[in-house]
Scaffold this motif. Structure first.
Motif, short mmCIF file in Angstrom:
data_model
loop_
_atom_site.label_atom_id
_atom_site.label_comp_id
_atom_site.label_asym_id
_atom_site.label_seq_id
_atom_site.Cartn_x
_atom_site.Cartn_y
_atom_site.Cartn_z
N HIS A 74 0.81 -1.23 0.00
CA HIS A 74 0.00 0.00 0.00
C HIS A 74 0.84 1.27 0.00
CE1 HIS A 74 -0.09 -1.87 4.13
NE2 HIS A 74 0.66 -0.83 4.35
N GLU A 75 1.62 1.41 -1.07
CA GLU A 75 2.45 2.59 -1.18
C GLU A 75 1.61 3.80 -1.58
OE1 GLU A 75 3.95 1.51 -5.63
OE2 GLU A 75 4.73 0.46 -3.88
N ILE A 76 2.22 4.99 -1.42
CA ILE A 76 1.56 6.21 -1.88
C ILE A 76 1.85 6.37 -3.37
CG2 ILE A 76 1.51 8.71 -1.62
CD1 ILE A 76 2.34 8.29 1.30
N LYS A 77 0.81 6.64 -4.15
CA LYS A 77 0.96 6.74 -5.60
C LYS A 77 1.83 7.92 -6.00
CE LYS A 77 -2.01 3.88 -7.93
NZ LYS A 77 -2.76 3.29 -6.82
N GLU A 78 2.58 7.73 -7.09
CA GLU A 78 3.43 8.82 -7.57
C GLU A 78 2.62 10.06 -7.91
OE1 GLU A 78 5.84 6.47 -10.41
OE2 GLU A 78 7.22 8.15 -10.23
N HIS A 89 11.73 9.03 -23.42
CA HIS A 89 11.39 10.33 -23.98
C HIS A 89 10.20 10.24 -24.92
CE1 HIS A 89 15.01 11.54 -22.03
NE2 HIS A 89 15.72 10.66 -22.72
N ARG A 90 10.17 9.14 -25.70
CA ARG A 90 9.04 8.96 -26.61
C ARG A 90 7.74 8.80 -25.82
NH1 ARG A 90 6.77 4.61 -28.54
NH2 ARG A 90 8.32 3.21 -27.66
N LEU A 91 7.78 7.94 -24.79
CA LEU A 91 6.57 7.68 -24.01
C LEU A 91 6.13 8.92 -23.23
CD1 LEU A 91 7.42 4.09 -22.77
CD2 LEU A 91 5.64 4.74 -24.39
N LEU A 92 7.13 9.68 -22.76
CA LEU A 92 6.80 10.90 -22.01
C LEU A 92 6.12 11.90 -22.93
CD1 LEU A 92 7.09 12.26 -19.24
CD2 LEU A 92 9.24 13.24 -20.04
N ALA A 135 3.50 3.87 -17.17
CA ALA A 135 2.17 3.43 -16.79
C ALA A 135 1.91 3.69 -15.30
CB ALA A 135 2.01 1.95 -17.10
N GLU A 136 2.93 3.50 -14.49
CA GLU A 136 2.80 3.74 -13.04
C GLU A 136 2.42 5.18 -12.73
OE1 GLU A 136 6.06 0.55 -11.21
OE2 GLU A 136 6.57 2.64 -11.48
N LEU A 137 2.78 6.05 -13.65
CA LEU A 137 2.55 7.48 -13.46
C LEU A 137 1.07 7.83 -13.45
CD1 LEU A 137 4.67 9.69 -13.25
CD2 LEU A 137 4.32 10.11 -15.68
N GLY A 138 0.28 7.08 -14.22
CA GLY A 138 -1.14 7.42 -14.35
C GLY A 138 -1.32 8.56 -15.33
N ASP A 139 -2.46 9.23 -15.24
CA ASP A 139 -2.78 10.28 -16.20
C ASP A 139 -2.12 11.60 -15.78
OD1 ASP A 139 -3.75 11.87 -18.14
OD2 ASP A 139 -5.88 11.55 -17.70
N VAL A 140 -1.31 12.13 -16.70
CA VAL A 140 -0.58 13.37 -16.41
C VAL A 140 -1.54 14.55 -16.25
CG1 VAL A 140 1.23 14.89 -17.24
CG2 VAL A 140 1.33 12.47 -17.74
#
Lengths: 122, 302
Positions: free
Chosen positions: A46-50, B9-12, B59-64
Motif C-alpha cells: 500500500h504505497e503512496i501513488k506517484e 522520452h518517446r513515451l513521455l 504506466a505507473e505514473l497514471g494520467d498526467v
C-alpha cells in the motif's frame, strides 16, 4: 485482507504531506528518491501513488513549506530537488505532535493492548 | 550511469500530447523525466527488459492531466480564500503571544536598558566605575539583546511559523556579538579604553556580520501559507505597473550618485576631506526626494 490494505492505504494517504516533510527533513531529495524512501519504508505494500506525490510537492511548494531547485545533472534530465523550509519544519513538528496525541486516543478507544496487537499479527 | 533508455522520452512525449505546454506543464514534464530515468534504471537493474521497463514506469505514473488539473483546483481555492480580505484572514489565523514570552521580553529589555545605561554612565565618568564592570555591563546588555532576538524568532506569530531553535540561537548570538562589538567601539570612542581595544570591537562586529551573512544566505521561508496566498494577491506596486517609471528611477539614481561621488572627490581635493560628508548628505537627501516622487507621485493618466 484486501480491506485491511485499503484501510492502511487510506490512513497513510491522509498523512502524505507530513510524511514527505519527514523525508525531506533528513536532507534534500528529488521526486524518485522521496517515492523510493516511502516505498521502502512500507515494504512495498500500500504505497503512496506517484501521482499523489506530485500533487503533494506542488501544494507544499505553494504553501512555502518546501522549496525546489534544479540539480546540475548533465545526463538523463535535470532532477528537481526539494528542500524543507523553516515553515515546513514548524508544520512538521506540529503535525507530529498532533499525530502522537491522536494515536494515543485511538489506541485507547480501540482498546489496543499489546496482546491484541500480537494476536492480529499471527 | 548506463546508456539512457530512449523509450522514456518517446513515451513521455506521448503522455503529454494534447496538453498545452505552459511553463508549469513544461516544468512538470522535466521533473517527471528525471524521475522516470531513475525508475527505469531501477527496473532494468532488477532484470526487466529496457522496453518493458520504460512502459511500466510511464504506466505507473497514471494520467498526467490529473497532475496538472490538481493545481488549478488548489489555486482556485486559495484565490477564493484571498478574496475574503487580509484583515479577516489575519484575524482568523491570529496567534496570541505566550504569557511566559511576554514576561521574558520585559526582563531581556530591562537587561538591555540597565546594561547600556550603566556602561554609558561608567564610560563617561559620571559614575566612578573601573573599566572592568563597565565591560561587564556591556556584556549584560548584549546578552539581553541576544536573548531577546533569539527568543522572539523562536515564537510562532500570526504571520510566521516559529524559527527552529538552532537558527534562532544563531541570530541571537550574532546580535550579541554585534552589540558587544559596537559597545567596545563606543568605549574606545569615549576614551574609556585604549585605542588598541578597537581590535575587540572589530572582531565582534566582523564575526556578527559573517554570522548574519551566513544565516541570511541559508534562510528559508517561514511565512504561513495564508500570508503567502494573501501577498500573492496584493495589488502590484507602481514599478510593476509602469516599467518606464522604474527605468527612469534607475537612471536618476545613477545620476545622483555619480554627481555625489564626483562632488566628494572635488571637495576632498580642494577644501579638505572633512567636507566630504556634506556632499554625501546632499546626495542622500536628493535620493529620498526622488524616491518619494517616484513611488507616490501623480499617476499617469490611463
Amino acid at each position: 485482507m484486501k480491506q485491511d490494505d485499503a484501510f492502511a492505504a487510506d490512513l497513510l494517504r491522509g498523512h502524505t504531506d507530513t510524511i514527505v516533510l519527514g523525508v525531506l527533513r533528513r536532507g534534500d531529495r528529488y521526486g524518485f528518491e522521496i517515492y523510493k524512501t516511502i516505498r521502502d519504508a512500507t515494504g512495498g505494500d500500500h504505497e503512496i501513488k506517484e501521482a499523489t506525490l506530485y500533487a503533494t510537492y506542488r501544494r507544499l511548494e505553494k504553501d512555502g513549506l518546501v522549496e525546489s531547485y534544479w540539480g546540475d545533472e548533465t545526463q538523463g534530465g535535470r532532477r528537481k530537488y526539494y528542500r524543507i523550509t523553516d515553515a515546513g519544519r514548524a508544520v512538521y513538528r506540529g503535525n507530529v505532535a498532533a499525530w502522537v496525541a491522536t494515536r494515543r486516543i485511538i489506541d485507547s478507544l480501540l482498546n489496543v493492548t499489546e496482546l491484541e496487537a500480537k494476536e492480529s499479527q499471527q | 550511469m548506463n546508456a539512457m533508455n530512449p523509450d522514456i522520452h518517446r513515451l513521455l512525449d506521448e503522455a503529454f500530447t494534447g496538453i498545452e505546454m505552459t511553463p508549469d506543464a513544461q516544468d512538470l514534464k522535466e521533473e517527471i523525466r528525471a524521475n522516470l530515468v531513475s525508475r527505469v534504471e531501477e527496473l532494468e537493474a532488477s532484470g526487466t527488459a529496457p522496453a518493458d521497463a520504460a512502459r511500466r514506469a510511464v504506466a505507473e505514473l497514471g494520467d498526467v492531466r490529473e497532475l496538472l488539473g490538481e493545481t488549478d483546483a488548489v489555486s482556485a481555492r486559495t484565490g477564493a480564500q484571498a478574496a475574503t480580505g487580509y484583515t479577516a484572514l489575519a484575524l482568523r489565523n491570529k496567534v496570541r503571544p505566550k504569557p511566559g514570552f511576554v514576561v521574558r521580553v520585559v526582563i531581556w529589555s530591562a537587561l538591555i536598558v540597565v546594561g547600556v545605561t550603566l556602561a554609558t554612565l561608567g564610560a563617561t565618568g559620571v559614575l566612578p566605575l573601573p573599566v572592568g564592570p563597565v565591560i561587564a555591563f556591556l556584556g549584560v546588555a548584549s546578552t539581553g539583546l541576544g536573548l531577546l532576538v533569539g527568543d522572539a524568532l523562536a515564537q510562532e506569530t500570526t504571520a510566521n511559523h516559529p524559527m527552529p531553535q538552532n537558527r534562532a540561537s544563531g541570530y541571537g548570538l550574532a546580535s550579541f556579538l554585534l552589540l558587544y562589538g559596537l559597545g567596545f567601539a563606543g568605549l574606545v570612542g569615549l576614551k574609556a579604553l585604549p585605542v588598541w581595544c578597537v581590535v575587540f570591537a572589530a572582531l565582534g562586529v566582523i564575526a556578527a556580520i559573517i554570522l548574519f551573512a551566513f544565516l541570511g544566505a541559508t534562510q528559508t521561508n517561514r511565512h504561513k501559507a495564508w500570508t503567502r496566498a494573501a501577498h500573492a494577491d496584493l495589488p502590484p506596486n507602481r514599478f510593476e505597473q509602469e516599467p518606464e517609471t522604474a527605468a527612469r528611477f534607475g537612471i536618476y539614481t545613477a545620476v545622483i550618485w555619480i554627481v555625489t561621488f564626483a562632488a566628494i572627490a572635488v571637495l576632498v581635493f580642494t577644501v579638505g576631506w572633512w567636507w566630504a560628508p556634506v556632499a554625501f548628505v546632499a546626495g542622500f537627501a536628493a535620493m529620498m526626494l526622488l524616491l518619494a516622487r517616484m513611488m507616490f507621485g501623480p499617476r499617469k493618466s490611463r
